[in-house]
Design a protein around this motif. Sequence first.
Motif, PDB file in Angstrom:
ATOM      1  N   ILE A 405      20.397  10.054   4.223  1.00 19.60           N
ATOM      2  CA  ILE A 405      19.324   9.286   4.843  1.00 19.60           C
ATOM      3  C   ILE A 405      19.912   8.046   5.526  1.00 19.60           C
ATOM      4  N   SER A 406      19.421   7.738   6.709  1.00 22.41           N
ATOM      5  CA  SER A 406      19.977   6.618   7.472  1.00 22.41           C
ATOM      6  C   SER A 406      19.319   5.309   7.060  1.00 22.41           C
ATOM      7  N   GLU A 407      19.967   4.222   7.420  1.00 26.22           N
ATOM      8  CA  GLU A 407      19.387   2.906   7.156  1.00 26.22           C
ATOM      9  C   GLU A 407      18.048   2.755   7.859  1.00 26.22           C
ATOM     10  N   GLU A 408      17.968   3.277   9.067  1.00 29.46           N
ATOM     11  CA  GLU A 408      16.716   3.160   9.833  1.00 29.46           C
ATOM     12  C   GLU A 408      15.578   3.915   9.159  1.00 29.46           C
ATOM     13  N   GLN A 409      15.871   5.081   8.594  1.00 28.88           N
ATOM     14  CA  GLN A 409      14.840   5.838   7.884  1.00 28.88           C
ATOM     15  C   GLN A 409      14.372   5.091   6.632  1.00 28.88           C
ATOM     16  N   LEU A 410      15.303   4.473   5.925  1.00 26.42           N
ATOM     17  CA  LEU A 410      14.934   3.665   4.757  1.00 26.42           C
ATOM     18  C   LEU A 410      14.065   2.483   5.161  1.00 26.42           C
ATOM     19  N   VAL A 411      14.410   1.860   6.279  1.00 27.40           N
ATOM     20  CA  VAL A 411      13.628   0.715   6.756  1.00 27.40           C
ATOM     21  C   VAL A 411      12.189   1.143   7.032  1.00 27.40           C
ATOM     22  N   ARG A 412      12.003   2.326   7.624  1.00 29.38           N
ATOM     23  CA  ARG A 412      10.652   2.779   7.935  1.00 29.38           C
ATOM     24  C   ARG A 412       9.842   3.053   6.657  1.00 29.38           C
ATOM     25  N   ILE A 413      10.473   3.660   5.674  1.00 31.69           N
ATOM     26  CA  ILE A 413       9.777   3.930   4.409  1.00 31.69           C
ATOM     27  C   ILE A 413       9.395   2.620   3.726  1.00 31.69           C
ATOM     28  N   LEU A 414      10.337   1.697   3.665  1.00 32.66           N
ATOM     29  CA  LEU A 414      10.071   0.398   3.041  1.00 32.66           C
ATOM     30  C   LEU A 414       9.004  -0.373   3.812  1.00 32.66           C
ATOM     31  N   GLY A 415       9.010  -0.238   5.132  1.00 27.46           N
ATOM     32  CA  GLY A 415       7.999  -0.890   5.949  1.00 27.46           C
ATOM     33  C   GLY A 415       6.599  -0.370   5.646  1.00 27.46           C
ATOM     34  N   ASP A 416       6.482   0.937   5.384  1.00 30.66           N
ATOM     35  CA  ASP A 416       5.180   1.510   5.015  1.00 30.66           C
ATOM     36  C   ASP A 416       4.666   0.901   3.710  1.00 30.66           C
ATOM     37  N   VAL A 417       5.548   0.770   2.738  1.00 29.02           N
ATOM     38  CA  VAL A 417       5.153   0.190   1.450  1.00 29.02           C
ATOM     39  C   VAL A 417       4.707  -1.260   1.639  1.00 29.02           C
ATOM     40  N   ALA A 418       5.503  -2.030   2.384  1.00 27.64           N
ATOM     41  CA  ALA A 418       5.170  -3.431   2.620  1.00 27.64           C
ATOM     42  C   ALA A 418       3.860  -3.571   3.392  1.00 27.64           C
ATOM     43  N   SER A 419       3.637  -2.696   4.354  1.00 19.21           N
ATOM     44  CA  SER A 419       2.411  -2.767   5.159  1.00 19.21           C
ATOM     45  C   SER A 419       1.181  -2.498   4.307  1.00 19.21           C
ATOM     46  N   LEU A 420       1.254  -1.499   3.442  1.00 22.39           N
ATOM     47  CA  LEU A 420       0.125  -1.195   2.562  1.00 22.39           C
ATOM     48  C   LEU A 420      -0.135  -2.337   1.593  1.00 22.39           C
ATOM     49  N   SER A 421       0.931  -2.915   1.087  1.00 25.15           N
ATOM     50  CA  SER A 421       0.802  -4.030   0.151  1.00 25.15           C
ATOM     51  C   SER A 421       0.112  -5.226   0.798  1.00 25.15           C
ATOM     52  N   VAL A 422       0.533  -5.559   2.009  1.00 25.34           N
ATOM     53  CA  VAL A 422      -0.047  -6.714   2.707  1.00 25.34           C
ATOM     54  C   VAL A 422      -1.486  -6.427   3.126  1.00 25.34           C
ATOM     55  N   LYS A 423      -1.755  -5.204   3.590  1.00 26.99           N
ATOM     56  CA  LYS A 423      -3.103  -4.834   4.027  1.00 26.99           C
ATOM     57  C   LYS A 423      -4.108  -5.010   2.893  1.00 26.99           C
ATOM     58  N   TRP A 424      -3.770  -4.515   1.691  1.00 22.81           N
ATOM     59  CA  TRP A 424      -4.702  -4.551   0.560  1.00 22.81           C
ATOM     60  C   TRP A 424      -4.417  -5.689  -0.410  1.00 22.81           C
ATOM     61  N   HIS A 425      -3.444  -6.507  -0.053  1.00 24.27           N
ATOM     62  CA  HIS A 425      -3.072  -7.658  -0.884  1.00 24.27           C
ATOM     63  C   HIS A 425      -2.908  -7.252  -2.352  1.00 24.27           C
ATOM     64  N   LYS A 426      -2.026  -6.281  -2.556  1.00 24.01           N
ATOM     65  CA  LYS A 426      -1.796  -5.783  -3.905  1.00 24.01           C
ATOM     66  C   LYS A 426      -0.301  -5.589  -4.127  1.00 24.01           C
TER      67      LYS A 426
END
Length: 460
Positions: A405-426
């Motif tokens: 897995i590339s660094e860029e692919q990891l960044v996208r997965i981590l970005g999804d987690v961070a986005s959901l966390s910020v959206k729902w403030h959880k």
Amino acid sequence: MKPLPASSNRQGTPSAVPKRHFEKAASATEGFSSERPPLSTRRYRRTLLVAQALLPVLLLVAATTTKTTSAQDAAHKPKIRAVTAFIRLDRAKYESQIQETLKFLRVAKSAFEKSGYEVETIRITTQPFPEYTQGMSRADALAFFRAYDALAVKEGFDASIGPAMTKDSDDPRNAELLAQVLATAKTLEGSVSIAGEDGIHWKSIRATAGVIQYLASHTAHSQGNFNFTAAALVPPNTPFYPASFTGEEKHFVLALQSANVVADVFTSVHSPDEAETRLRDSLGHYAQEIETTAKQVAQQTTWSYGGIDLSPAPLKEISIGGAIEKFYGAPLGSSGTLTVAAIITRALKEVPVTHAGYYGLMLPVLEDSVIAQRWSEGRLTLDSLLSYSAVCGTGLDTIPLPGDISEEQLVRILGDVASLSVKWHKPLSARLLPIAGKKPGEVTELDDPFLVNAKIQPLP
């Protein structure tokens, strides 16, 4: 009053037969007593002898029954997964600090065990480690953590050294230092914060991807990432490892391993409303007992009690995935899985104790035998697990990934987690485990008593 007959006593029962009749009968046998015990006495003696003979058997049966009952009670109770103490480490006197903390933790562990609850681990969490390694050279910091890790192994406690980065403006070299520390440590754990009240930390996300790749290639079986996580909006004094870090010191928090309690409820109850109520009441009964002891410990020490993380953590065969399947009778990942995740989370939030940490459903793929099986079958994906996180807790936990897995692919997965966390403030986290040399379709070869192996799936 008419006198009683000579052969009766005042209660109207026959009086004793004159002694002389027995004396004549007994005189023929020399050496025998001149009196033979009454029939009632002989029966009493026989009864006594039988009772004496049966007593050991009866005691054994009673002991066996007690042990069986105790074992059954223990099987239904949750375990205390961890008692976590939060301290602010002073590098100059850390050894004495740790010994003082261990003294408290062992007292607390003993108190919970005496109250009938098994304690699996004791843990010590510190503030973010850059606060106490500031000014040290890389070599000195590595030496310090080697010594701290050795102390933790010797004394038998798990240790979180907190996040390497808490803000996006923090020095990413601390993330590089954390990667090197965890690559050789036996028990230390740490994290990087990828989102906070100020939004998504994109620089921290890229630094996190670098840590994940380093640990995948520098640890046996790529297991180093089990002790590292990306944390989003995780508050201080959370007992979830590896995201834990100290806010208030001399503070202790509990975490439960209670997937078995959920399974017991869902085995017999299949109505959503009734299941939520029964789970709240069942887990609440145990949680209140545990909290009573926790408050007593706080009163008797100088440590403050911070609550319980009620998240029903699994452990391999003690499976939260299996518990969820009991509710609908369908494999995890089927329609309805998100509904059950929401039922569990709502029930946990209604338990009337002091809450700490996630207190929501956790779905760690490599820590749960049923979840690992459903992942291997392709019934669960990164996106489905992330969607469940919208109504429960954790995020993406112990996910096996292809080694290339590339660094860029990891960044996208981590970005999804961070986005959901910020959206729902959880609070959410991501513990991703790329397995070096493994491709989709191959099975992990992890060697850890807390992990199960699973098939690696293609990236979405």
